[in-house]
Scaffold this motif. Structure first.
Motif, PDB file in Angstrom:
ATOM      1  N   GLY A 208      -8.015 -76.055 -53.183  1.00 34.41           N
ATOM      2  CA  GLY A 208      -7.802 -75.373 -51.905  1.00 34.41           C
ATOM      3  C   GLY A 208      -8.654 -75.955 -50.804  1.00 34.41           C
TER       4      GLY A 208
ATOM      5  N   GLN B 272      -7.270 -79.282 -49.658  1.00 35.63           N
ATOM      6  CA  GLN B 272      -6.139 -79.132 -48.757  1.00 35.63           C
ATOM      7  C   GLN B 272      -6.583 -78.719 -47.346  1.00 35.63           C
ATOM      8  OE1 GLN B 272      -3.051 -79.983 -49.042  1.00 35.63           O
ATOM      9  NE2 GLN B 272      -3.162 -80.612 -51.193  1.00 35.63           N
TER      10      GLN B 272
ATOM     11  N   ARG C 181      -7.632 -81.896 -45.825  1.00 33.55           N
ATOM     12  CA  ARG C 181      -6.445 -82.658 -45.460  1.00 33.55           C
ATOM     13  C   ARG C 181      -5.782 -82.087 -44.213  1.00 33.55           C
ATOM     14  NH1 ARG C 181      -4.869 -87.425 -47.114  1.00 33.55           N
ATOM     15  NH2 ARG C 181      -2.693 -86.784 -47.273  1.00 33.55           N
TER      16      ARG C 181
ATOM     17  N   ARG D 114       4.722 -84.564 -41.861  1.00 28.59           N
ATOM     18  CA  ARG D 114       4.740 -83.366 -42.711  1.00 28.59           C
ATOM     19  C   ARG D 114       3.338 -82.780 -42.742  1.00 28.59           C
ATOM     20  NH1 ARG D 114       7.198 -84.493 -48.448  1.00 28.59           N
ATOM     21  NH2 ARG D 114       6.833 -82.238 -48.522  1.00 28.59           N
TER      22      ARG D 114
ATOM     23  N   HIS E 237       2.055 -79.513 -44.429  1.00 27.74           N
ATOM     24  CA  HIS E 237       2.135 -78.285 -45.220  1.00 27.74           C
ATOM     25  C   HIS E 237       0.805 -77.957 -45.890  1.00 27.74           C
ATOM     26  CE1 HIS E 237       6.352 -78.518 -44.447  1.00 27.74           C
ATOM     27  NE2 HIS E 237       6.534 -79.582 -45.198  1.00 27.74           N
ATOM     28  N   HIS E 238      -0.261 -78.581 -45.415  1.00 25.65           N
ATOM     29  CA  HIS E 238      -1.542 -78.439 -46.105  1.00 25.65           C
ATOM     30  C   HIS E 238      -2.071 -77.003 -46.090  1.00 25.65           C
ATOM     31  CE1 HIS E 238      -1.697 -82.723 -46.633  1.00 25.65           C
ATOM     32  NE2 HIS E 238      -1.567 -82.923 -45.336  1.00 25.65           N
TER      33      HIS E 238
ATOM     34  N   SER F  83      -0.295 -74.187 -46.166  1.00 22.63           N
ATOM     35  CA  SER F  83       0.419 -73.414 -47.187  1.00 22.63           C
ATOM     36  C   SER F  83      -0.026 -73.818 -48.587  1.00 22.63           C
ATOM     37  CB  SER F  83       1.934 -73.594 -47.035  1.00 22.63           C
ATOM     38  OG  SER F  83       2.313 -74.944 -47.219  1.00 22.63           O
ATOM     39  N   TYR F  84      -0.290 -75.120 -48.782  1.00 18.45           N
ATOM     40  CA  TYR F  84      -0.792 -75.562 -50.079  1.00 18.45           C
ATOM     41  C   TYR F  84      -2.156 -74.937 -50.368  1.00 18.45           C
ATOM     42  CZ  TYR F  84       2.794 -79.234 -49.856  1.00 18.45           C
ATOM     43  OH  TYR F  84       3.976 -79.918 -49.775  1.00 18.45           O
ATOM     44  N   ALA F  85      -3.028 -74.927 -49.353  1.00 21.46           N
ATOM     45  CA  ALA F  85      -4.367 -74.358 -49.532  1.00 21.46           C
ATOM     46  C   ALA F  85      -4.282 -72.876 -49.878  1.00 21.46           C
ATOM     47  CB  ALA F  85      -5.198 -74.568 -48.273  1.00 21.46           C
TER      48      ALA F  85
ATOM     49  N   THR G 283      -1.882 -71.366 -51.280  1.00 29.89           N
ATOM     50  CA  THR G 283      -1.340 -71.232 -52.633  1.00 29.89           C
ATOM     51  C   THR G 283      -2.444 -71.383 -53.678  1.00 29.89           C
ATOM     52  OG1 THR G 283       0.822 -72.076 -51.950  1.00 29.89           O
ATOM     53  CG2 THR G 283       0.286 -72.190 -54.301  1.00 29.89           C
ATOM     54  N   TRP G 284      -3.274 -72.419 -53.522  1.00 34.47           N
ATOM     55  CA  TRP G 284      -4.371 -72.624 -54.482  1.00 34.47           C
ATOM     56  C   TRP G 284      -5.360 -71.465 -54.456  1.00 34.47           C
ATOM     57  CZ3 TRP G 284      -3.082 -75.689 -58.032  1.00 34.47           C
ATOM     58  CH2 TRP G 284      -2.450 -76.907 -57.804  1.00 34.47           C
TER      59      TRP G 284
END
Length: 226
Positions: free
Chosen positions: A24, A27, A30, A199, A201-202, A204-206, A208-209
């Motif tokens: 997380g 991300q 990132r 792109r 989406h970092h 949303s990825y973070a 999620t983790w």
């Protein structure tokens, strides 16, 4: 054995939690990098054009410091040297027209003069005489496209690989980048179709983790209570 189970569970859960949190945080880092990159690119596109980098600057060019820089160059197009690279744009399928351009400074670069539709590929008149070209600096795109490698011998190109195209056209002093030319007048090729999109989406990825880490904590507490 029963007393050891909570310890093993806590160790395993702790390791998994640390991994999820690290992912997380990565991300988030990132996200900061991507946000900064987008801001820098938008600033470059909006600035006045600067002279295209010459040979003494080529080694220092990177995607971070040069991609999408607005540049200008003067010289002449090489006749009968177009290379067509397959493309899909907002106007449908067709080709990018890549043409060698001999600069007034004595070196060469490739100019993407624009897009031609597949059924109009022969309609790409070349401006004669001295020209001034303004557009966006783009770094080489080697290898080809997904599952389709460039085939210079057969004249099939799927990416704008400046090194391979220059070698095919015997241009030993060609720049390691090309210019996406701005649109100039009507007719083909149609310039100015560069798509500037990243792109991102970092976040949303973070989330999620981090959510998975939180869920792991909840499941671990539930398991210990059982």
């Amino acid at each position: 054995m029963t007393a050891r189970r909570p310890v093993g569970l806590l160790v395993a859960a702790g390791i998994a939690f640390a991994v999820l949190m690290a992912l997380g945080v990565w991300q988030i880092q990132r996200l900061a990098w991507k946000t900064d990159l987008i801001a820098r690119v938008e600033a470059r596109v909006a600035t006045e054009a600067v002279p295209a980098p010459g040979p003494d600057e080529w080694a220092a060019l990177t995607a971070e410091n040069a991609e999408y820089r607005r540049v200008t160059v003067t010289g002449e197009y090489a006749p009968d040297s177009d290379v067509l690279v397959q493309a899909v744009t907002e106007r449908g399928p067709g080709f990018w027209v890549m043409t060698p351009f001999a600069t007034d400074q004595g070196w060469t670069l490739l100019v993407n003069r624009g897009f031609v539709a597949a059924d109009l590929r022969d309609d790409r008149p070349l401006p004669a005489g001295p020209q001034s070209v303004t557009g966006l600096l783009r770094l080489s795109q080697p290898a080809g496209a997904f599952l389709r490698a460039n085939d210079p011998a057969a004249g099939r190109w799927y990416s704008r690989d400046t090194q391979a195209i220059a070698a095919t056209l015997s241009l030993p002093d060609a720049a390691p980048y090309f210019i996406d030319a701005e649109r100039a007048g009507e007719g083909q090729p149609i310039g100015g179709l560069t798509v500037i999109a990243f792109r991102n989406h970092h976040l949303s990825y973070a989330l999620t983790w981090f959510a998975m880490a939180g869920g792991l904590v909840a499941l671990t507490i539930y398991a210990l209570r059982r």
